[in-house]
Design a protein around this motif. Sequence first.
Motif, PDB file in Angstrom:
ATOM      1  N   ALA B  35      11.866 -16.806   8.494  1.00 34.98           N
ATOM      2  CA  ALA B  35      11.728 -16.385   7.099  1.00 34.98           C
ATOM      3  C   ALA B  35      10.720 -15.239   7.002  1.00 34.98           C
ATOM      4  CB  ALA B  35      11.277 -17.564   6.242  1.00 34.98           C
ATOM      5  N   PHE B  36       9.622 -15.338   7.772  1.00 34.45           N
ATOM      6  CA  PHE B  36       8.620 -14.261   7.741  1.00 34.45           C
ATOM      7  C   PHE B  36       9.229 -12.969   8.291  1.00 34.45           C
ATOM      8  CE2 PHE B  36       5.143 -11.819   9.659  1.00 34.45           C
ATOM      9  CZ  PHE B  36       4.369 -11.635   8.526  1.00 34.45           C
ATOM     10  N   GLN B  37       9.992 -13.116   9.374  1.00 35.84           N
ATOM     11  CA  GLN B  37      10.638 -11.952   9.983  1.00 35.84           C
ATOM     12  C   GLN B  37      11.547 -11.257   8.974  1.00 35.84           C
ATOM     13  OE1 GLN B  37       9.162 -11.635  12.773  1.00 35.84           O
ATOM     14  NE2 GLN B  37      10.015  -9.575  12.723  1.00 35.84           N
ATOM     15  N   ASP B  38      12.340 -12.057   8.244  1.00 31.88           N
ATOM     16  CA  ASP B  38      13.231 -11.507   7.220  1.00 31.88           C
ATOM     17  C   ASP B  38      12.432 -10.757   6.159  1.00 31.88           C
ATOM     18  OD1 ASP B  38      15.614 -12.228   8.253  1.00 31.88           O
ATOM     19  OD2 ASP B  38      15.803 -14.106   7.127  1.00 31.88           O
ATOM     20  N   ALA B  39      11.346 -11.386   5.733  1.00 29.78           N
ATOM     21  CA  ALA B  39      10.521 -10.762   4.693  1.00 29.78           C
ATOM     22  C   ALA B  39       9.957  -9.431   5.187  1.00 29.78           C
ATOM     23  CB  ALA B  39       9.403 -11.716   4.281  1.00 29.78           C
ATOM     24  N   CYS B  40       9.557  -9.392   6.479  1.00 28.95           N
ATOM     25  CA  CYS B  40       9.012  -8.145   7.031  1.00 28.95           C
ATOM     26  C   CYS B  40      10.071  -7.049   7.037  1.00 28.95           C
ATOM     27  CB  CYS B  40       8.512  -8.369   8.457  1.00 28.95           C
ATOM     28  SG  CYS B  40       7.003  -9.322   8.511  1.00 28.95           S
ATOM     29  N   LEU B  41      11.293  -7.413   7.407  1.00 25.41           N
ATOM     30  CA  LEU B  41      12.374  -6.414   7.422  1.00 25.41           C
ATOM     31  C   LEU B  41      12.580  -5.842   6.026  1.00 25.41           C
ATOM     32  CD1 LEU B  41      14.917  -8.140   9.847  1.00 25.41           C
ATOM     33  CD2 LEU B  41      13.507  -6.116  10.266  1.00 25.41           C
ATOM     34  N   ARG B  42      12.522  -6.730   5.043  1.00 23.73           N
ATOM     35  CA  ARG B  42      12.689  -6.255   3.669  1.00 23.73           C
ATOM     36  C   ARG B  42      11.507  -5.382   3.241  1.00 23.73           C
ATOM     37  NH1 ARG B  42      16.184 -10.317   0.115  1.00 23.73           N
ATOM     38  NH2 ARG B  42      17.549 -11.004   1.786  1.00 23.73           N
ATOM     39  N   ALA B  43      10.321  -5.764   3.685  1.00 28.33           N
ATOM     40  CA  ALA B  43       9.140  -4.960   3.352  1.00 28.33           C
ATOM     41  C   ALA B  43       9.293  -3.551   3.923  1.00 28.33           C
ATOM     42  CB  ALA B  43       7.883  -5.625   3.914  1.00 28.33           C
ATOM     43  N   LEU B  44       9.800  -3.471   5.168  1.00 26.32           N
ATOM     44  CA  LEU B  44       9.969  -2.157   5.797  1.00 26.32           C
ATOM     45  C   LEU B  44      10.990  -1.312   5.040  1.00 26.32           C
ATOM     46  CD1 LEU B  44       9.869  -3.109   9.580  1.00 26.32           C
ATOM     47  CD2 LEU B  44       8.184  -1.762   8.309  1.00 26.32           C
ATOM     48  N   ARG B  45      11.952  -1.977   4.406  1.00 26.43           N
ATOM     49  CA  ARG B  45      12.950  -1.229   3.637  1.00 26.43           C
ATOM     50  C   ARG B  45      12.415  -0.800   2.275  1.00 26.43           C
ATOM     51  NH1 ARG B  45      17.087  -4.780   5.604  1.00 26.43           N
ATOM     52  NH2 ARG B  45      16.989  -6.017   3.702  1.00 26.43           N
ATOM     53  N   THR B  46      11.695  -1.708   1.607  1.00 22.94           N
ATOM     54  CA  THR B  46      11.367  -1.411   0.205  1.00 22.94           C
ATOM     55  C   THR B  46       9.960  -0.842  -0.010  1.00 22.94           C
ATOM     56  OG1 THR B  46      10.649  -3.677  -0.182  1.00 22.94           O
ATOM     57  CG2 THR B  46      12.946  -3.191  -0.632  1.00 22.94           C
ATOM     58  N   TRP B  47       9.000  -1.203   0.818  1.00 20.55           N
ATOM     59  CA  TRP B  47       7.633  -0.726   0.559  1.00 20.55           C
ATOM     60  C   TRP B  47       7.488   0.786   0.617  1.00 20.55           C
ATOM     61  CZ3 TRP B  47       3.703  -4.686   3.132  1.00 20.55           C
ATOM     62  CH2 TRP B  47       3.920  -5.948   2.556  1.00 20.55           C
ATOM     63  N   PRO B  48       8.158   1.450   1.599  1.00 17.32           N
ATOM     64  CA  PRO B  48       7.978   2.918   1.636  1.00 17.32           C
ATOM     65  C   PRO B  48       8.435   3.570   0.334  1.00 17.32           C
ATOM     66  CG  PRO B  48       8.975   2.140   3.668  1.00 17.32           C
ATOM     67  CD  PRO B  48       8.973   0.972   2.716  1.00 17.32           C
ATOM     68  N   GLU B  49       9.499   3.018  -0.292  1.00 15.86           N
ATOM     69  CA  GLU B  49      10.011   3.554  -1.555  1.00 15.86           C
ATOM     70  C   GLU B  49       9.099   3.176  -2.722  1.00 15.86           C
ATOM     71  OE1 GLU B  49      13.103   5.011  -2.814  1.00 15.86           O
ATOM     72  OE2 GLU B  49      13.143   5.743  -0.732  1.00 15.86           O
ATOM     73  N   ASN B  50       8.888   1.849  -2.841  1.00 19.82           N
ATOM     74  CA  ASN B  50       8.266   1.316  -4.066  1.00 19.82           C
ATOM     75  C   ASN B  50       6.742   1.247  -3.991  1.00 19.82           C
ATOM     76  OD1 ASN B  50      10.930   0.903  -4.453  1.00 19.82           O
ATOM     77  ND2 ASN B  50      10.859  -1.333  -4.466  1.00 19.82           N
ATOM     78  N   GLY B  51       6.198   1.521  -2.844  1.00 22.46           N
ATOM     79  CA  GLY B  51       4.760   1.317  -2.679  1.00 22.46           C
ATOM     80  C   GLY B  51       4.495  -0.134  -2.347  1.00 22.46           C
ATOM     81  N   PRO B  52       3.310  -0.413  -1.815  1.00 30.93           N
ATOM     82  CA  PRO B  52       3.023  -1.789  -1.404  1.00 30.93           C
ATOM     83  C   PRO B  52       2.804  -2.682  -2.625  1.00 30.93           C
ATOM     84  CG  PRO B  52       1.071  -0.436  -1.180  1.00 30.93           C
ATOM     85  CD  PRO B  52       2.168   0.477  -1.616  1.00 30.93           C
ATOM     86  N   PRO B  53       3.148  -3.969  -2.488  1.00 29.39           N
ATOM     87  CA  PRO B  53       2.884  -4.899  -3.593  1.00 29.39           C
ATOM     88  C   PRO B  53       1.382  -5.116  -3.742  1.00 29.39           C
ATOM     89  CG  PRO B  53       3.647  -6.092  -1.674  1.00 29.39           C
ATOM     90  CD  PRO B  53       3.731  -4.646  -1.324  1.00 29.39           C
ATOM     91  N   ARG B  54       0.979  -5.631  -4.890  1.00 23.89           N
ATOM     92  CA  ARG B  54      -0.448  -5.844  -5.122  1.00 23.89           C
ATOM     93  C   ARG B  54      -0.998  -6.881  -4.147  1.00 23.89           C
ATOM     94  NH1 ARG B  54       0.021  -6.475 -10.612  1.00 23.89           N
ATOM     95  NH2 ARG B  54       0.218  -8.680 -10.115  1.00 23.89           N
ATOM     96  N   ASP B  55      -0.212  -7.932  -3.912  1.00 24.29           N
ATOM     97  CA  ASP B  55      -0.650  -8.976  -2.996  1.00 24.29           C
ATOM     98  C   ASP B  55       0.415  -9.153  -1.910  1.00 24.29           C
ATOM     99  OD1 ASP B  55      -1.314 -11.271  -1.660  1.00 24.29           O
ATOM    100  OD2 ASP B  55      -1.938 -12.360  -3.458  1.00 24.29           O
TER     101      ASP B  55
END
Lengths: 123, 418
Positions: B35-55
């Motif tokens: 589950a963590f691995q999946d979340a990381c993959l999604r972070a790599l896709r969305t964070w560069p676009e949307n910026g990092p989440p607050r937490d």
Amino acid sequence: MLYAMLCYDSEDVVCAWSQEKNDAVMADLGAVQQRLAAQGRLGPVARLMPTTAATTIRKGREAMVIDGPFAETKEQLLGFFIVDCASLDEAIETAKELGDACGSGGSFEVRPVMLFNPVAPTL
Amino acid sequence: MTDRAWIDAALTAARPQAVSALLRYFRDLDAAEEAFQDACLRALRTWPENGPPRDPVAWLIFVGRNAAFDARRRVSRQAPMPDEELISDREDAEAAMVERLDDADYRDGVLRLLFICCHPDLPAPQQIALALRIVSGLTVAEIARAFLVGESAMEQRITRAKAKVAAADVPFEAPGPVERAERLGAVLLMIYLLFNEGYSASSGEAPLRAPLCEEAIRLGRLLLRLFPAEPEAMGLVALMLLQHARAAARFDEAGEIVLLDQQDRTRWNGPLISEGINLIGKAVRHRRPGPYQAQAAIAATHARAVRAEDTDWAEIDLLYGLLERLQPSPVVTLNRAVAVSKLKGPRAALEMIAPLEERLAGYFYFFGVKGALHMELGEEAPAREAFGRAIALARTAAEAAHIRSHLDRLQGAEERRA
């Protein structure tokens, strides 16, 4: 008017930086500082050690010494002192003295400084 | 805009807390990691676009949990996955989750995750490998490289360790104070072993293994932030910082060991030393001495000496005396003997270590120290004999080379006389 620029960031993330990343950030910050210094606008700069090195002194009749950084949200950062101390014990004593002089409540967080550039001579 | 290096660091930093929260949720290590691995993959896709989440930690827990649900739904109904763009860090659900997971949950969760790796049936190298995989998130290839073994051997080692850990049942309820202290003790020891794994490397291996020391320090700091008032946690982190601060001075250009009194002290890392000294100062204020604090205080005493001859040997002798009481061991007495030799001379030190010989018959350093003490007294035959035994017991080429340099000096002295 002098402004203090206080740097906030996630310590977990900064502690996970590689040495190269850390050096790159320090170099980039150094470039900005040099520009500010050349304009005679830069005062003292300090990088603090991690919060794991912090001790907090809760002011009051019996000052309380707590391990770790200042964590309350009811009080706000109002100022800071940089004092040369021979040991943590001396730093805590000094903070208590300052606390007594303030009289009011609140706390002092005592945090060792990792890197210090004193005031640029032109300021 | 969020750069890749920042994201990588953020994911590494978030891992212990996020995986432990997901583990608490799924009660299964593999499911939590996935589950963590999946979340990381999604972070790599969305964070560069949307910026990092607050937490980032809460984001990863939330997204990881949802990804696992989606995966299950997909298996049962072949329903399409929701668009991760819809998962924003401002969602109420995420905020609610952050509130539910307060500091105490995080704290016990991370401790539990580390404690799982310290299963008493696992030999130390397996405990460390497992912690590096699960808690630090190093790849099997990275761990294999640091342990100087093949990747498939390491893969097997970790798989076996995981199976053993899965069979053991570490309860999920918040531990009581005694249990928490026990867990903390086991975890501190594991972090210390991880550090030593990197620190005891020879010069050729040192660059490959230094990351182990850095990771141990990172885990130690993490633990210290979660348990800010534990003097032994402060002691361990201080000890690691003070030892690691000397890394650059421990080998010469030829790769040979440089002993503490010969090291170029300008090559020591000043900021790490001051941080270590500060931490041991903090720990001592608690007046609850322990072995890590004593060792850190010894390292701090060495670090305070600008030149080797300024070393406060009386203080070091006292601290070793404290360590002998806290954790009696012939190795500690052997180390104390070095301080005694500086204070009272080599003869007193030899008398002190004589009763240890039987127990330390297989210990390289014992014969290294014994030989050096005899050499100082000009007693060549016993010096030569002790050095011979040390060479036979050396574990690395650098250790053997170091002793040989002593033998060469003895040889030189003899030839000059002849």
